[in-house]
Write an enzyme that holds these catalytic residues in place. Structure first.
Site, short mmCIF file in Angstrom:
data_model
loop_
_atom_site.label_atom_id
_atom_site.label_comp_id
_atom_site.label_asym_id
_atom_site.label_seq_id
_atom_site.Cartn_x
_atom_site.Cartn_y
_atom_site.Cartn_z
N ASP A 79 0.85 -1.19 0.00
CA ASP A 79 0.00 0.00 0.00
C ASP A 79 0.89 1.24 0.00
OD1 ASP A 79 -2.30 1.57 0.24
OD2 ASP A 79 -3.20 0.17 1.66
N ASP A 180 -3.21 4.59 -2.67
CA ASP A 180 -4.25 5.18 -1.84
C ASP A 180 -4.74 6.50 -2.43
OD1 ASP A 180 -5.65 5.07 0.84
OD2 ASP A 180 -4.62 6.99 1.06
N GLU A 231 -7.03 3.26 -5.75
CA GLU A 231 -8.20 3.58 -4.97
C GLU A 231 -8.75 4.91 -5.47
OE1 GLU A 231 -9.70 4.20 -0.36
OE2 GLU A 231 -7.78 5.03 -1.01
N HIS A 304 -10.42 -2.02 4.90
CA HIS A 304 -10.13 -1.40 6.19
C HIS A 304 -10.93 -0.12 6.43
CE1 HIS A 304 -7.57 0.47 3.16
NE2 HIS A 304 -7.56 1.55 3.92
N ASP A 305 -11.64 0.37 5.41
CA ASP A 305 -12.44 1.58 5.55
C ASP A 305 -13.94 1.31 5.57
OD1 ASP A 305 -10.32 3.38 5.67
OD2 ASP A 305 -10.24 3.63 3.50
#
Length: 545
Positions: A79, A180, A231, A304-305
């Protein structure tokens, strides 16, 4: 999984579970950030891109993990967060209070306007997107927490730094990168007030974003053969077709979140409402048909969000297993690359925390403060909202067994374990051949064996059905029909007359006792039932070969 004695999980712990991931059928592991970070935002505030945070291990641990994963034919995706850095990064620390710093232009600074912030843009975590540097009287931009300062991609030196970071990890053998909020890196340079919103229209899919991604892809990603996952925040189909075009000029695939906003009333995350089922189907249809042949998407319910999908769109109590399997099949039979978030494969649920002290997420804590102390929302109502909306719903420790702390660590972990871990855990799942785990294993195997899942066109069979999500995938040789009841009551479901079932067979379902003879006589779907039917146009199922 923690092996180094802490309560945060670590790289050695992940390495110890590679055989479990191999058993599932995993092709790649995506690690959320493991770099040095003050952890204001769970590692998405990076203070050193070239070092491993000591809580997670050492560089030697990472290299050993990488080698062990490759030995099992499991790729490793890192990431990378390059829209912003931590304010503890040496670049920012040198730039703060010092207009003469060589790193000052690595970030975005603006003077006050009429004695206030440079504009009215809002942080995605609540409050203004600007923070004052008192020593110089200028503000810096932070689209997220104030400890996450946005980088100035207009500066070519910043882009060279990003390329060097990616090269460093690619040289170590990392197979790919998840980027990200990568579609936020290019901002409109006028930095005007947004008279109709929170500012996002001035920095989402910005004016130079494709130029910047093509530059990095040409100079770095292509050279190393990196798989890249972008993302995309509040993006559009047209941009995603370009981001993930098969010509490989930018990225391999894209994440978009439109399907995970169907329970946001009027687009408001911090309010509760039933999910809009028809809108969910419309969104899937739009993106499946829109990307087909023009781009490539990621398939996911959880990360994770996002809250746990079995709690969000399923039934995490009496129909936990059935709804977890149905949600898995409904997603995995579509076109794209599926992502399984840790614990999703055993049907982990939201933890249903009851006290604000149990939360760790900066966004959740900020919104609690704003809504309770300024907006007049009661504590009880806010706790109900957080129990469904908080990012911490997905961040509780992986539930390995019924031991203390769910086998995640030998000490109290950084965030409480969900109370149901003694029942819902990997150890129990592996003992039960009908568990959610083995259903996911079948899905993964099917995707590798049935071509139409990868190559087929998409057709929504029931766009107006209030309870059934059913679609057909088609290529010249095969058809696949996936039927899913998204509710806890039996519902009528007849196949459209346009569907031809010659040489058809059931290949998957989440209820037992389905006879092959019933394949052409579907009338009803039971609560949260899923059925997957494969039609081989030139097959003869009566053959004994």
């Amino acid at each position: 999984m923690t092996l180094r004695g802490g309560g945060t999980g670590d790289i050695c712990g992940i390495a110890s579970k590679l055989d479990y991931l191999k058993l599932l059928g995993t092709d790649a592991v995506w690690l959320t950030p493991v770099y040095c970070s003050p952890m204001v935002d769970n590692g998405y505030d990076i203070s050193d891109y070239y070092s491993i945070k000591p809580d997670f291990g050492t560089m030697a641990d990472f290299e050993a993990f990488l080698e062990a994963a490759h030995r099992r034919d499991i790729a490793v995706i890192m990431d990378i967060v390059v829209n912003h850095t931590s304010t503890q990064h040496p670049w920012f620390k040198d730039a703060l209070g010092n207009k003469e710093s060589p790193y000052r232009d690595y970030y975005i600074w603006r003077k006050p306007v009429n004695g206030r912030t440079p504009n009215n843009w809002q942080s995605k975590f609540g409050g203004s997107a600007w923070e004052l540097d008192e020593a110089t009287g200028e503000y810096y931009l932070h689209l997220f927490a104030k400890e996450q300062a946005d980088l100035n991609w207009e500066n070519p030196e910043v882009r060279e730094e990003v390329k060097n970071i990616i090269r460093f990890w690619a040289e170590k053998g990392v197979d790919g990168f998840r980027l990200d909020v990568i579609n936020l890196i290019s901002k409109e340079q006028h930095f005007s007030d947004d008279d109709s919103g929170d500012g996002r229209r001035f920095y989402t899919d910005g004016p130079k974003v494709h130029e910047y991604l093509q530059e990095i892809s040409n100079e770095v990603f292509k050279r190393y053969g990196s798989v890249t996952v972008g993302e995309m925040s509040s993006t559009t189909l047209e941009h995603c077709q370009q981001y993930s075009s098969s010509d490989g000029r930018e990225l391999s695939m894209v994440f978009n979140f439109h399907h995970l906003k169907v329970d946001y009333p009027d687009g408001e995350k911090w309010a509760l409402a039933p999910f809009d089922f028809l809108k969910l189907k419309q969104i899937f249809n739009y993106w499946q048909t829109g990307l087909n042949g023009k781009g490539w998407g990621a398939l996911f319910w959880c990360n994770h969000d996002q809250p746990r999908v079995v709690s969000r769109l399923g039934n995490d109590k009496e129909y936990r297993v059935e709804s977890a399997k149905m949600l898995a099949a409904s997603l995995h039979m579509m076109q794209g690359t599926p992502y399984i978030y840790q614990g999703e494969e055993i049907g982990m649920t939201n933890p249903h925390f009851s006290q604000i002290s149990e939360y760790r997420d900066v966004e959740s804590i900020n919104m609690y403060d704003i809504m309770v102390n300024y907006d007049g929302v009661s504590e009880q109502e806010m706790m109900s909202i957080l129990s469904e909306r908080s990012r911490d719903n997905s961040r509780t420790p992986m539930q390995w067994n019924a031991d203390d702390h769910s086998g995640f660590s030998s000490v109290s972990p950084w965030i409480p374990v969900a109370d149901n871990y003694r029942d819902i855990n990997v150890e129990n799942a592996l003992k039960d051949e009908c568990s959610v785990f083995y259903f996911y294993k079948k899905l993964i195997k099917m995707r590798k064996e049935i071509d139409v899942i990868t190559s087929g066109d998409y057709l929504d069979l029931y766009p107006e059905h209030p309870k059934v999500f059913g679609y057909q995938r088609s290529n010249p040789d095969q058809q696949l029909i996936c039927l899913n009841n998204f509710y806890d009551k039996t519902t009528e479901c007849k196949l459209p007359e346009s569907v031809t079932l010659t040489n058809a067979r059931y290949v998957l379902g989440n209820y037992s006792g389905i006879e092959q003879s019933e394949v052409e006589k579907i009338q009803l779907l039971r609560p949260y039932e899923t059925r997957v039917i494969l039609v081989e146009k030139y097959a003869d199922w009566t053959s004994t070969d």
